[in-house]
Design a protein around this motif. Structure first.
Motif, PDB file in Angstrom:
ATOM      1  N   GLU A 124       4.445 -15.176   4.456  1.00 31.27           N
ATOM      2  CA  GLU A 124       3.073 -15.107   4.977  1.00 31.27           C
ATOM      3  C   GLU A 124       2.060 -15.130   3.835  1.00 31.27           C
ATOM      4  O   GLU A 124       1.032 -15.818   3.903  1.00 31.27           O
ATOM      5  N   GLY A 125       2.354 -14.378   2.769  1.00 26.46           N
ATOM      6  CA  GLY A 125       1.448 -14.345   1.620  1.00 26.46           C
ATOM      7  C   GLY A 125       1.396 -15.665   0.880  1.00 26.46           C
ATOM      8  O   GLY A 125       0.333 -16.078   0.392  1.00 26.46           O
ATOM      9  N   LEU A 126       2.549 -16.341   0.790  1.00 28.26           N
ATOM     10  CA  LEU A 126       2.596 -17.633   0.109  1.00 28.26           C
ATOM     11  C   LEU A 126       1.750 -18.663   0.853  1.00 28.26           C
ATOM     12  O   LEU A 126       1.010 -19.441   0.242  1.00 28.26           O
TER      13      LEU A 126
ATOM     14  N   LEU B  71      10.693 -10.481  -5.412  1.00 28.00           N
ATOM     15  CA  LEU B  71       9.730 -11.004  -4.439  1.00 28.00           C
ATOM     16  C   LEU B  71       8.495 -10.107  -4.354  1.00 28.00           C
ATOM     17  O   LEU B  71       7.357 -10.597  -4.272  1.00 28.00           O
ATOM     18  N   LYS B  72       8.712  -8.789  -4.384  1.00 27.87           N
ATOM     19  CA  LYS B  72       7.591  -7.854  -4.308  1.00 27.87           C
ATOM     20  C   LYS B  72       6.651  -8.012  -5.499  1.00 27.87           C
ATOM     21  O   LYS B  72       5.427  -7.893  -5.358  1.00 27.87           O
ATOM     22  N   LYS B  73       7.211  -8.286  -6.668  1.00 25.50           N
ATOM     23  CA  LYS B  73       6.371  -8.493  -7.851  1.00 25.50           C
ATOM     24  C   LYS B  73       5.526  -9.754  -7.707  1.00 25.50           C
ATOM     25  O   LYS B  73       4.359  -9.785  -8.124  1.00 25.50           O
ATOM     26  N   LEU B  74       6.103 -10.797  -7.135  1.00 27.82           N
ATOM     27  CA  LEU B  74       5.338 -12.028  -6.913  1.00 27.82           C
ATOM     28  C   LEU B  74       4.197 -11.779  -5.933  1.00 27.82           C
ATOM     29  O   LEU B  74       3.087 -12.314  -6.091  1.00 27.82           O
ATOM     30  N   ILE B  75       4.464 -10.947  -4.915  1.00 34.81           N
ATOM     31  CA  ILE B  75       3.420 -10.576  -3.955  1.00 34.81           C
ATOM     32  C   ILE B  75       2.333  -9.768  -4.659  1.00 34.81           C
ATOM     33  O   ILE B  75       1.128 -10.035  -4.505  1.00 34.81           O
ATOM     34  N   GLU B  76       2.750  -8.767  -5.441  1.00 31.02           N
ATOM     35  CA  GLU B  76       1.791  -7.908  -6.150  1.00 31.02           C
ATOM     36  C   GLU B  76       0.938  -8.706  -7.131  1.00 31.02           C
ATOM     37  O   GLU B  76      -0.242  -8.402  -7.341  1.00 31.02           O
ATOM     38  N   ASN B  77       1.522  -9.741  -7.722  1.00 27.06           N
ATOM     39  CA  ASN B  77       0.776 -10.597  -8.654  1.00 27.06           C
ATOM     40  C   ASN B  77      -0.036 -11.665  -7.933  1.00 27.06           C
ATOM     41  O   ASN B  77      -0.601 -12.567  -8.573  1.00 27.06           O
ATOM     42  N   GLU B  78      -0.090 -11.538  -6.607  1.00 23.76           N
ATOM     43  CA  GLU B  78      -0.911 -12.407  -5.749  1.00 23.76           C
ATOM     44  C   GLU B  78      -0.588 -13.890  -5.930  1.00 23.76           C
ATOM     45  O   GLU B  78      -1.475 -14.739  -5.944  1.00 23.76           O
ATOM     46  N   TYR B  79       0.725 -14.167  -6.075  1.00 23.50           N
ATOM     47  CA  TYR B  79       1.195 -15.555  -6.132  1.00 23.50           C
ATOM     48  C   TYR B  79       0.409 -16.343  -7.184  1.00 23.50           C
ATOM     49  O   TYR B  79      -0.081 -17.447  -6.938  1.00 23.50           O
ATOM     50  N   ASP B  80       0.320 -15.765  -8.398  1.00 25.52           N
ATOM     51  CA  ASP B  80      -0.524 -16.390  -9.423  1.00 25.52           C
ATOM     52  C   ASP B  80       0.016 -17.713  -9.946  1.00 25.52           C
ATOM     53  O   ASP B  80      -0.620 -18.368 -10.786  1.00 25.52           O
ATOM     54  N   PHE B  81       1.176 -18.121  -9.426  1.00 31.10           N
ATOM     55  CA  PHE B  81       1.716 -19.439  -9.786  1.00 31.10           C
ATOM     56  C   PHE B  81       1.149 -20.554  -8.913  1.00 31.10           C
ATOM     57  O   PHE B  81       1.357 -21.728  -9.181  1.00 31.10           O
TER      58      PHE B  81
END
Length: 199
Positions: free
Chosen positions: A10-12, A184-194
């Motif tokens: 959902e966040g992606l 996955l949680k870290k990617l969410i926390e980093n707000e998908y900065d990629f």
């Protein structure tokens, strides 16, 4: 599908939309499909400790690394790492099966610490015997610069299931998360900065 995977997807989607890539996401969502039950069972046999969350991702989409959907091969950024604004692909179930010996074929000398200039995290074993890594992701330049693995046979300082990021030039192996869910949680926390504008 577990909550972490639901939240991640959902966040992606929101990240694609907020970065002016909504058409790319919509097309991806329209044509993609999950891995076959046959391949899911093969992966579970090869990697009995594979995290449920990775299986859930494969059930959602069977890879985004030049994977064929609707008679078209797509290259779709789906993951990231600790490297800012640097996207990764999710490998397909078949690629994960075929790459089961990649760590031995390409990186034995690194794991055994034969080169002083190559940095290898002390959470990673120094023995290739019985090593088991699951190669699940390649970076945007076809994996030439970076690859991601789940390490099921860590050193005594490590954690079974930890996520290892290989980076080329200078070469290094670094543990970036203790588990796939934490990753996955870290990617969410980093707000998908990629995910950046108009990729």
């Amino acid at each position: 599908m577990n909550n972490t995977v639901n939240n991640y997807i959902e966040g992606l989607k929101k990240a694609y939309y907020s970065n002016n890539n909504s058409e790319e996401w919509d097309y991806f969502e329209k044509i993609k499909h999950g891995a076959s039950l046959e391949n899911i069972l093969k992966i579970k046999t090869l990697y009995p400790s594979i995290p449920e969350s990775l299986l859930n991702l494969l059930e959602y989409v069977d890879g985004t690394y030049f994977t064929e959907y609707a008679n078209e091969k797509i290259a779709f950024y789906f993951l990231g790492s600790d490297i800012y604004e640097y996207p990764y692909y999710l490998l397909s179930s078949l690629e994960m099966i075929e790459n089961k010996n990649k760590i031995i074929e390409y990186y034995t000398d690194y794991i055994e610490r034969k080169y002083d200039e190559v940095i290898v995290d002390d959470k990673i074993t120094n023995s290739i015997k019985n090593i088991q890594w699951l190669h699940f992701s390649d970076c945007m330049n076809n994996g030439g610069t970076s690859q991601l693995f789940i390490d099921f046979t860590p050193s005594e300082k490590g954690t079974k299931g930890q996520i290892v990021r290989f980076l080329h030039d200078p070469d290094e192996f670094t543990v970036i998360a203790d588990s796939f869910d934490d990753y996955l949680k870290k990617l969410i926390e980093n707000e998908y900065d990629f995910i950046i504008d108009e990729m």
